[in-house]
Design a protein around this motif. Sequence first.
Motif, mmCIF file in Angstrom:
data_model
loop_
_atom_site.group_PDB
_atom_site.id
_atom_site.type_symbol
_atom_site.label_atom_id
_atom_site.label_comp_id
_atom_site.label_asym_id
_atom_site.label_seq_id
_atom_site.Cartn_x
_atom_site.Cartn_y
_atom_site.Cartn_z
ATOM 1 N N LYS A 254 -41.489 -19.996 -22.929
ATOM 2 C CA LYS A 254 -42.030 -20.357 -24.241
ATOM 3 C C LYS A 254 -41.847 -21.846 -24.520
ATOM 4 O O LYS A 254 -42.775 -22.527 -24.984
ATOM 5 N N GLU A 255 -40.650 -22.364 -24.223
ATOM 6 C CA GLU A 255 -40.334 -23.771 -24.472
ATOM 7 C C GLU A 255 -41.235 -24.713 -23.669
ATOM 8 O O GLU A 255 -41.789 -25.684 -24.208
ATOM 9 N N VAL A 256 -41.392 -24.421 -22.371
ATOM 10 C CA VAL A 256 -42.194 -25.297 -21.495
ATOM 11 C C VAL A 256 -43.672 -25.218 -21.858
ATOM 12 O O VAL A 256 -44.369 -26.239 -21.890
ATOM 13 N N ARG A 257 -44.173 -24.035 -22.150
ATOM 14 C CA ARG A 257 -45.586 -23.888 -22.499
ATOM 15 C C ARG A 257 -45.919 -24.617 -23.798
ATOM 16 O O ARG A 257 -46.993 -25.214 -23.921
ATOM 17 N N GLU A 258 -45.012 -24.593 -24.735
ATOM 18 C CA GLU A 258 -45.229 -25.344 -25.978
ATOM 19 C C GLU A 258 -45.265 -26.841 -25.704
ATOM 20 O O GLU A 258 -46.091 -27.567 -26.267
ATOM 21 N N LYS A 259 -44.380 -27.307 -24.821
ATOM 22 C CA LYS A 259 -44.318 -28.735 -24.493
ATOM 23 C C LYS A 259 -45.618 -29.233 -23.887
ATOM 24 O O LYS A 259 -46.088 -30.342 -24.200
ATOM 25 N N TYR A 260 -46.238 -28.416 -23.005
ATOM 26 C CA TYR A 260 -47.451 -28.850 -22.306
ATOM 27 C C TYR A 260 -48.723 -28.255 -22.905
ATOM 28 O O TYR A 260 -49.785 -28.286 -22.269
ATOM 29 N N ASN A 261 -48.602 -27.735 -24.141
ATOM 30 C CA ASN A 261 -49.758 -27.202 -24.865
ATOM 31 C C ASN A 261 -50.473 -26.098 -24.076
ATOM 32 O O ASN A 261 -51.700 -26.076 -23.956
#
Length: 372
Positions: A183-190
């Motif tokens: 969740k954290e990484v996907r939010e960072k890279y949109n």
Amino acid sequence: MPATKGGAIETLIDSFVQENEKQKKFEITIYSMSSKEAKKIVKYQKYRLCKYIYINQLSSFCIRVINKLLKKDIPINKYYQNRVITLINKTNYDYVIVENYPELVLSLRNSKVIPYIHSDVFNKDIEKAKEILSLCYKVITVSDYIKNRIIEIDADAENRVFTVYNSIDFKKLDEVTINNYKKEVREKYNIGAKDFVYAFSGRLSKEKGPLELIKAFNKIDVPNKKLLIIGGTWYGSKKINNYLKQLFEFSDDLVIYTGYIKHSEIEKILCAVDVGVVPSNCNEAAGLSVVEFMSVGALVVASNKGGIKEYLNVDDNVLIGYNQKTFVDDLAYALNKSYKIYNRIRKKNNREYSKKYSVQENYRQIVNILKR
């Protein structure tokens, strides 16, 4: 060293040193290029069984100047190599392990020399191959593929060549942590929660196949697809070379570039991946990125080149044969297939399979080889 700029070999050495601090089997000396950042880490870590000897890089700068002014072509790392060889030959070590430069065996004296071969650099086609092999106390390789290439030099050396599979020093993440990182990484890279994410992880170079992957990705009809390109053109480098420009030409907004990622952050970013792709078009010595993808439960699509197959859980992933003329189409077919079977694969099998490539197992095998 330590591996402040990443690098597979450097990271493996770091892991070995850390494990040796726990198990206390060896006193280790490491020769390395000088680096302020590396020296700070050594000072902070306070290693008890590992001594670092740094070679000043000022002479490398001088060599660049000499080459430019006098139009010479003196290898930049020649001074470093010669200095290390001189220092080693003044000392009686029990063993000298040479990482991936077998030709240096010809210059080393007083110690039992063991080349540790991480790529296809030691085979019957290299100059003085048989002489080099005859001077080796033993040889360690990272796959049976590389081992067999060395044995082709001289079959009588078979009992002195050993395969030790590479290891990863990732933490063993539970399902909750993997989902949180995802969740954290996907939010960072949109990247959306429902997006289906393919990923490449490694050096962006021709032989690793990222261009073929991007072309194959453009061909597939997968809803909500995204392609995450993890890595840079060289370890720690942010430079944009001609090959990277070529990748950009074939990329649209569905292809996301992270740039260089520190090794300590790789495991977290891989948690965002559904399918990891290893599209190498060269004969890879090993398949460590395969293991990294498996460790977080990603499905893996990989080309059957060199030693990749030896690292892959073949039953639960997709291995494709390599044909240069049809590779992009074959890769596109495999990407489509991976999407269709994704919900049927046993992700826990991959995570369990990856555990055998542990730092502890790598260390144990090397200890046993030196004891024999």
